[in-house]
Design a protein around this motif. Structure first.
Motif, PDB file in Angstrom:
ATOM      1  N   SER A  54       8.986  70.043 121.051  1.00  0.00           N
ATOM      2  CA  SER A  54       7.921  69.804 119.977  1.00  0.00           C
ATOM      3  C   SER A  54       7.974  68.130 120.128  1.00  0.00           C
ATOM      4  O   SER A  54       8.778  67.407 120.624  1.00  0.00           O
ATOM      5  CB  SER A  54       8.218  70.042 118.788  1.00  0.00           C
TER       6      SER A  54
ATOM      7  N   VAL B 248      -2.606  60.809 112.990  1.00  0.00           N
ATOM      8  CA  VAL B 248      -2.757  60.624 114.547  1.00  0.00           C
ATOM      9  C   VAL B 248      -3.964  59.672 114.368  1.00  0.00           C
ATOM     10  O   VAL B 248      -5.068  59.872 113.865  1.00  0.00           O
ATOM     11  CB  VAL B 248      -3.223  62.033 114.586  1.00  0.00           C
ATOM     12  N   SER B 249      -3.921  58.994 115.350  1.00  0.00           N
ATOM     13  CA  SER B 249      -5.065  57.736 115.575  1.00  0.00           C
ATOM     14  C   SER B 249      -6.143  58.630 116.474  1.00  0.00           C
ATOM     15  O   SER B 249      -5.883  59.531 117.116  1.00  0.00           O
ATOM     16  CB  SER B 249      -4.621  56.750 116.299  1.00  0.00           C
TER      17      SER B 249
ATOM     18  N   ARG C  89       4.934  63.303 115.907  1.00  0.00           N
ATOM     19  CA  ARG C  89       4.034  62.453 115.775  1.00  0.00           C
ATOM     20  C   ARG C  89       4.441  61.247 115.091  1.00  0.00           C
ATOM     21  O   ARG C  89       5.260  61.062 114.396  1.00  0.00           O
ATOM     22  CB  ARG C  89       2.963  63.038 115.016  1.00  0.00           C
TER      23      ARG C  89
ATOM     24  N   VAL D 216       0.987  61.682 120.311  1.00  0.00           N
ATOM     25  CA  VAL D 216       0.213  63.049 119.823  1.00  0.00           C
ATOM     26  C   VAL D 216       0.711  64.096 120.903  1.00  0.00           C
ATOM     27  O   VAL D 216       1.243  64.087 121.719  1.00  0.00           O
ATOM     28  CB  VAL D 216      -1.214  62.741 119.973  1.00  0.00           C
TER      29      VAL D 216
ATOM     30  N   SER E 188     -11.921  62.614 133.621  1.00  0.00           N
ATOM     31  CA  SER E 188     -12.728  61.546 133.575  1.00  0.00           C
ATOM     32  C   SER E 188     -11.791  60.142 133.298  1.00  0.00           C
ATOM     33  O   SER E 188     -12.514  58.995 133.264  1.00  0.00           O
ATOM     34  CB  SER E 188     -13.666  61.505 132.697  1.00  0.00           C
ATOM     35  N   SER E 189     -10.616  60.043 133.260  1.00  0.00           N
ATOM     36  CA  SER E 189      -9.716  59.028 132.864  1.00  0.00           C
ATOM     37  C   SER E 189      -8.540  58.830 133.819  1.00  0.00           C
ATOM     38  O   SER E 189      -8.835  59.563 134.940  1.00  0.00           O
ATOM     39  CB  SER E 189      -9.427  59.109 131.341  1.00  0.00           C
TER      40      SER E 189
ATOM     41  N   ARG F 105      -2.680  67.798 125.075  1.00  0.00           N
ATOM     42  CA  ARG F 105      -4.265  68.275 124.626  1.00  0.00           C
ATOM     43  C   ARG F 105      -3.902  69.767 125.440  1.00  0.00           C
ATOM     44  O   ARG F 105      -3.420  70.166 126.045  1.00  0.00           O
ATOM     45  CB  ARG F 105      -5.065  67.734 125.362  1.00  0.00           C
TER      46      ARG F 105
ATOM     47  N   GLU G  55     -13.819  57.267 125.395  1.00  0.00           N
ATOM     48  CA  GLU G  55     -13.875  57.743 126.817  1.00  0.00           C
ATOM     49  C   GLU G  55     -15.407  57.736 127.153  1.00  0.00           C
ATOM     50  O   GLU G  55     -16.176  57.858 126.292  1.00  0.00           O
ATOM     51  CB  GLU G  55     -13.180  59.079 127.128  1.00  0.00           C
TER      52      GLU G  55
ATOM     53  N   TYR H 239       6.853  58.430 128.946  1.00  0.00           N
ATOM     54  CA  TYR H 239       5.675  58.783 128.209  1.00  0.00           C
ATOM     55  C   TYR H 239       4.373  59.080 129.095  1.00  0.00           C
ATOM     56  O   TYR H 239       4.407  58.347 130.146  1.00  0.00           O
ATOM     57  CB  TYR H 239       5.327  57.498 127.201  1.00  0.00           C
TER      58      TYR H 239
ATOM     59  N   ARG I 183      -2.685  57.497 128.372  1.00  0.00           N
ATOM     60  CA  ARG I 183      -3.848  58.006 128.885  1.00  0.00           C
ATOM     61  C   ARG I 183      -4.676  56.851 128.770  1.00  0.00           C
ATOM     62  O   ARG I 183      -5.008  56.150 127.665  1.00  0.00           O
ATOM     63  CB  ARG I 183      -4.603  58.858 127.916  1.00  0.00           C
TER      64      ARG I 183
ATOM     65  N   PRO J 136     -15.498  61.016 140.135  1.00  0.00           N
ATOM     66  CA  PRO J 136     -14.651  60.048 139.083  1.00  0.00           C
ATOM     67  C   PRO J 136     -13.220  59.773 139.318  1.00  0.00           C
ATOM     68  O   PRO J 136     -12.546  60.701 139.887  1.00  0.00           O
ATOM     69  CB  PRO J 136     -14.983  60.672 137.753  1.00  0.00           C
TER      70      PRO J 136
ATOM     71  N   THR K  96       7.888  63.410 127.492  1.00  0.00           N
ATOM     72  CA  THR K  96       8.305  63.821 126.345  1.00  0.00           C
ATOM     73  C   THR K  96       7.323  63.817 125.368  1.00  0.00           C
ATOM     74  O   THR K  96       7.194  64.261 124.345  1.00  0.00           O
ATOM     75  CB  THR K  96       9.381  62.951 125.795  1.00  0.00           C
ATOM     76  N   ALA K  97       6.330  62.742 125.407  1.00  0.00           N
ATOM     77  CA  ALA K  97       5.282  62.849 124.579  1.00  0.00           C
ATOM     78  C   ALA K  97       3.866  62.097 125.139  1.00  0.00           C
ATOM     79  O   ALA K  97       4.211  61.351 126.325  1.00  0.00           O
ATOM     80  CB  ALA K  97       5.576  61.841 123.467  1.00  0.00           C
TER      81      ALA K  97
ATOM     82  N   GLU L 219     -18.522  61.830 130.384  1.00  0.00           N
ATOM     83  CA  GLU L 219     -18.040  62.536 131.550  1.00  0.00           C
ATOM     84  C   GLU L 219     -19.224  62.883 132.492  1.00  0.00           C
ATOM     85  O   GLU L 219     -20.464  63.296 131.964  1.00  0.00           O
ATOM     86  CB  GLU L 219     -17.578  63.840 131.237  1.00  0.00           C
TER      87      GLU L 219
ATOM     88  N   GLU M 213      -0.088  55.702 119.303  1.00  0.00           N
ATOM     89  CA  GLU M 213       0.286  56.733 118.620  1.00  0.00           C
ATOM     90  C   GLU M 213       0.605  58.020 119.531  1.00  0.00           C
ATOM     91  O   GLU M 213       0.080  58.378 120.554  1.00  0.00           O
ATOM     92  CB  GLU M 213      -1.030  57.322 117.820  1.00  0.00           C
TER      93      GLU M 213
ATOM     94  N   ALA N 237      12.699  69.713 116.487  1.00  0.00           N
ATOM     95  CA  ALA N 237      13.556  68.991 117.290  1.00  0.00           C
ATOM     96  C   ALA N 237      12.818  68.251 118.135  1.00  0.00           C
ATOM     97  O   ALA N 237      11.955  68.792 118.590  1.00  0.00           O
ATOM     98  CB  ALA N 237      14.707  69.692 118.081  1.00  0.00           C
ATOM     99  N   THR N 238      13.104  66.701 118.612  1.00  0.00           N
ATOM    100  CA  THR N 238      12.409  66.023 119.406  1.00  0.00           C
ATOM    101  C   THR N 238      13.185  66.267 120.642  1.00  0.00           C
ATOM    102  O   THR N 238      14.522  66.110 120.991  1.00  0.00           O
ATOM    103  CB  THR N 238      12.431  64.707 119.032  1.00  0.00           C
ATOM    104  N   ALA N 239      12.214  66.521 121.862  1.00  0.00           N
ATOM    105  CA  ALA N 239      12.830  66.529 123.120  1.00  0.00           C
ATOM    106  C   ALA N 239      12.967  65.262 123.471  1.00  0.00           C
ATOM    107  O   ALA N 239      12.459  64.411 123.511  1.00  0.00           O
ATOM    108  CB  ALA N 239      11.616  67.399 123.965  1.00  0.00           C
TER     109      ALA N 239
ATOM    110  N   PRO O 229       7.891  75.606 115.816  1.00  0.00           N
ATOM    111  CA  PRO O 229       8.680  74.415 116.670  1.00  0.00           C
ATOM    112  C   PRO O 229       9.786  74.179 115.673  1.00  0.00           C
ATOM    113  O   PRO O 229       9.666  74.272 114.652  1.00  0.00           O
ATOM    114  CB  PRO O 229       7.451  73.299 116.481  1.00  0.00           C
TER     115      PRO O 229
ATOM    116  N   ILE P  21      -1.573  57.600 122.860  1.00  0.00           N
ATOM    117  CA  ILE P  21      -2.815  56.770 123.269  1.00  0.00           C
ATOM    118  C   ILE P  21      -2.496  55.348 122.776  1.00  0.00           C
ATOM    119  O   ILE P  21      -2.299  54.973 121.733  1.00  0.00           O
ATOM    120  CB  ILE P  21      -3.759  57.554 122.122  1.00  0.00           C
TER     121      ILE P  21
END
Lengths: 235, 485
Positions: B88, A68-69, B91, B144, B108-109, B147, A74, B121, B124, A99, B166-167, A77, B142, A45-47, A42, B170
């Motif tokens: 990229s 990262v939180s 965060r 992130v 499931s969401s 996935r 959820e 953005y 979720r 679902p 772009t991102a 499933e 946040e 750069a931020t897109a 990477p 959560i």
């Protein structure tokens, strides 16, 4: 006139055939030697425009910037949701749906709405969750006994928390179906008289199923309803 | 203007097809962890090799055109790969707000795409968190990275990036309000609500699919069984119908007299794009709209374009705009089917072409559909032959019959009931046809090779003269594809 090598169609054909095969061979060699060699690094750069990063908003326990939180919790499933529907549909009963289904999917599965059903009192676009019971009221019937999942409580996650009412003591929307006289007066433009009218209506006619039901309260017109819209919780 | 060589040969008929092929190949090679320059060079060399191998007629300056295409392919490939690989996500905590432009179930969401002030953005949400398109959301959460799915080849990051996201965020703070602005998502939500409340079930499901790109789960199951799932995704078929309907309306007596030819083309173009965007701007819809637009422009300029070149132009523009489309199943299926049908059309339309179209499209799309869904129903070959003409009539007819009900006119529901009856009749007919061919074909390398061969051979014979050179070239291309991918 002397013909050159490339002027002769026969040799020209062979030459282009050889050139074409050569291109394929070269491409094959490139793929063979360079596949898997390039690790995508990477650039940093931020897109698009930079993200706006701020301090947490009235969430003092939030994670600090840069960390990262954990993902939002959820539900477990399930391959299918089991749902129960009663009231104004052709075939009330228990149904299995994928679902993510919404109330209209369940209504369809149950054969659709009866002509006597009241489509305004049931939110066909409402999302479902596994195990819920949806009751479709008939025309003239009051409310509906639904356990369609409402947005989670504000104290849990802050989800869909309505804006704080200016001058309100604690902020958040007022639950008009359970609020006291004093709590109702926290609504913008609602004084003691209208708050009392709301309580009287609730006592005589039952719950407010939709925002439009508030129009039936003496003192609330369309303009006032618009000002209340964002401050009212129908749960 | 530079004259193109050999009017009936590949490079003159559809030069953009080779460019599209090169950019797609380069992006696929990029997935094999090749550097952009190596992947671009390999893809461009393949493009040049195909031109040199296949072209039977080589008039003057043929080599110059081939080299020009080679360099153009290289730079387009390099540009696309750079865009994919330089992405990229930073965060950090994000506080932003904007309009919800898409809301849909996701595993499931549920997810919502919000057009925020500093980016687009993906939020979720939990299944109980209700957000509608057109609402204005303010959120904090946040950011992130997208996935990765360990158990599947599906690239979630590319899927969302192809939609301009772009991102992923959560959200732990979410504030929703409806502002009642006049925007496209608002119109979509209002139309969705109107259709849901005022139309009978089958008509409701079909019109939701045709106008808004919203799939009804039970209808989707039925169409998957019949092998006609594409009818519920807004595709070239729907866009073509919308364009034909627009042109028909604009050609009616009074409008025809008032508007010049160019005026009608302009009005048809506006209606075409309005429909494609209202329907959700799916890759297949955008591809088809671009293709029809290029054909309309061709009419204005007095130039009859090649269908293959028009499809290639549409596919290429989408790839250059957002290269991530190359991984999108909808884009791939749409481009594959459209290229194949265009290649058949290059050789003239007749009853043989019409009969061959359905089995060939089934076979050509098999490798991708079988890889994505596991099995492909064989009944789709036959049902599609009936379904396409049936829906070419049913969709516009049902839309017409539903207008009174949607407008709230008395008796409208009964008119919509007539459309409902026709849809139910179609469902009965499709069930009956499927009961004669109840088998499905699961993933098989041999069938996938046959599908790829059918696709490549159709393209080759649509562009080049039938003969040993074309046959051999298609075979070589198939072998190269199998070895590389």
């Amino acid at each position: 006139m002397k013909k050159g090598f490339f002027s002769d169609p026969k040799f020209q054909g062979l030459a282009f055939l050889a050139l074409g095969l050569g291109c394929f061979l070269l491409a094959g060699l490139l793929v063979f030697f360079f596949s898997g060699r390039f690790v995508d690094r990477p650039s940093g750069a931020t897109a698009g425009p930079a993200l706006s990063i701020t301090a947490p908003v009235d969430k003092p326990s939030g994670p600090p910037a840069g960390e990262v939180s954990p993902p939002a919790p959820e539900p477990p499933e399930t391959k299918e949701w089991v749902l129960y529907i009663t009231g104004g549909v052709a075939s009330p009963g228990v149904y299995s749906l994928p679902p993510g289904s919404r109330v209209h999917n369940l209504v369809d599965a149950a054969g659709g709405l009866l002509p006597t059903a009241d489509p305004v009192k049931v939110n066909l676009a409402a999302p479902l969750a596994d195990g819920v019971h949806v009751h479709v009221p008939l025309a003239g019937e009051d409310g509906g006994k639904n356990d369609i999942p409402a947005p989670s409580a504000p104290q849990d996650s802050g989800f869909l928390r309505p804006p704080a009412i200016p001058g309100g003591s604690g902020g958040g929307a007022v639950r008009v179906n359970t609020a006291s006289l004093e709590e109702l007066q926290r609504l913008p433009g609602v004084g003691p008289a209208i708050a009392r009218a709301i309580l009287e209506y609730r006592t005589q006619k039952g719950r407010f199923s939709t925002l439009q039901d508030l129009l039936k309260v003496k003192g609330i017109g369309p303009k006032k309803l618009e000002s209340l819209r964002d401050h009212v919780d129908l749960r | 203007m530079i004259p193109l060589p050999g009017y009936d040969e590949g490079i003159a008929r559809a030069p953009l097809l080779f460019l599209l092929g090169a950019v797609f190949t380069a992006l696929a090679l990029g997935d094999r962890e090749m550097s952009p320059s190596a992947a671009g060079a390999a893809a461009s060399l393949m493009c040049l090799g195909i031109l040199l191998l296949f072209s039977g007629r080589r008039p003057a300056r043929f080599l110059s055109y081939c080299l020009a295409l080679f360099f153009l392919a290289f730079f387009c490939s390099l540009f696309s790969l750079w865009r994919v690989q330089s992405f990229s996500v930073s965060r950090g905590r994000v506080l932003d707000g904007g309009e919800v432009i898409l809301e849909r179930p996701w595993g499931s969401s549920r997810v919502a795409v919000v057009d925020g002030g500093s980016g687009r953005y993906l939020l979720r949400l939990r299944p109980d968190q209700s957000v509608m398109e057109g609402e204005t959301l303010t959120f904090a959460g946040e950011a992130v990275p997208f996935r990765a799915r360990g158990d599947s080849s599906f690239r979630e990051d590319l899927y969302w990036r192809a939609r301009g996201v772009t991102a992923e965020v959560i959200p732990d703070e979410l504030l929703s309000r409806r502002e009642g602005r006049f925007s496209l998502p608002d119109i979509r939500t209002a139309l969705r609500r109107n259709i849901l409340l005022n139309l009978p079930p089958a008509t409701r499901g079909y019109l939701l699919a045709a106008f808004l790109g919203v799939r009804d789960p039970s209808l989707a199951d039925d169409h998957r069984t019949w092998g006609t799932a594409h009818l519920l995704a807004v595709s070239g078929f729907h866009v073509g119908l919308a364009a034909a309907a627009a042109w028909k309306i604009l050609s009616l007596g009074a409008l025809r007299r008032r508007l010049s030819f160019r005026g009608r083309i302009l009005a048809a173009s506006v209606l075409l794009w309005a429909y494609a965007l209202l329907a959700g701007g799916a890759p297949s819809a955008l591809r088809a709209a671009l293709m029809v637009q290029s054909v309309l422009l061709g009419y204005v300029l007095g130039r009859k374009g090649s269908p293959l070149n028009a499809v290639s132009l549409a596919g290429l523009l989408l790839l250059l705009w957002r290269p991530e489309w190359y991984a999108d199943l909808g884009w791939r299926l749409s481009v594959t089917a459209a290229l194949l049908l265009s290649a058949l059309a290059e050789r003239g339309a007749g009853w043989r072409t019409a009969l061959a179209a359905s089995p060939l499209v089934w076979l050509a799309t098999y490798p991708q559909t079988a890889a994505a869904f596991g099995v492909v129903p064989l009944s789709g070959i036959v049902v599609n032959m009936v379904a396409l003409p049936v829906f070419a009539f049913l969709y516009p007819f049902a839309a017409l019959l539903s207008i009174p009900a949607l407008a709230g006119l008395p008796g409208g529901y009964f008119l919509a009931g007539a459309a409902e009856g026709l849809f139910l009749l179609w469902q009965w007919a499709a069930d009956t046809l499927t009961s004669f061919i109840p088998w499905s074909l699961s993933w098989s390398p041999a069938a996938a090779a046959a599908g790829s061969a059918a696709f490549l051979a159709s393209l080759a014979f649509g562009l080049f003269r039938p003969g040993l050179r074309t046959f051999g070239g298609a075979l070589l291309l198939l072998l190269a594809g199998m070895i590389l991918f």
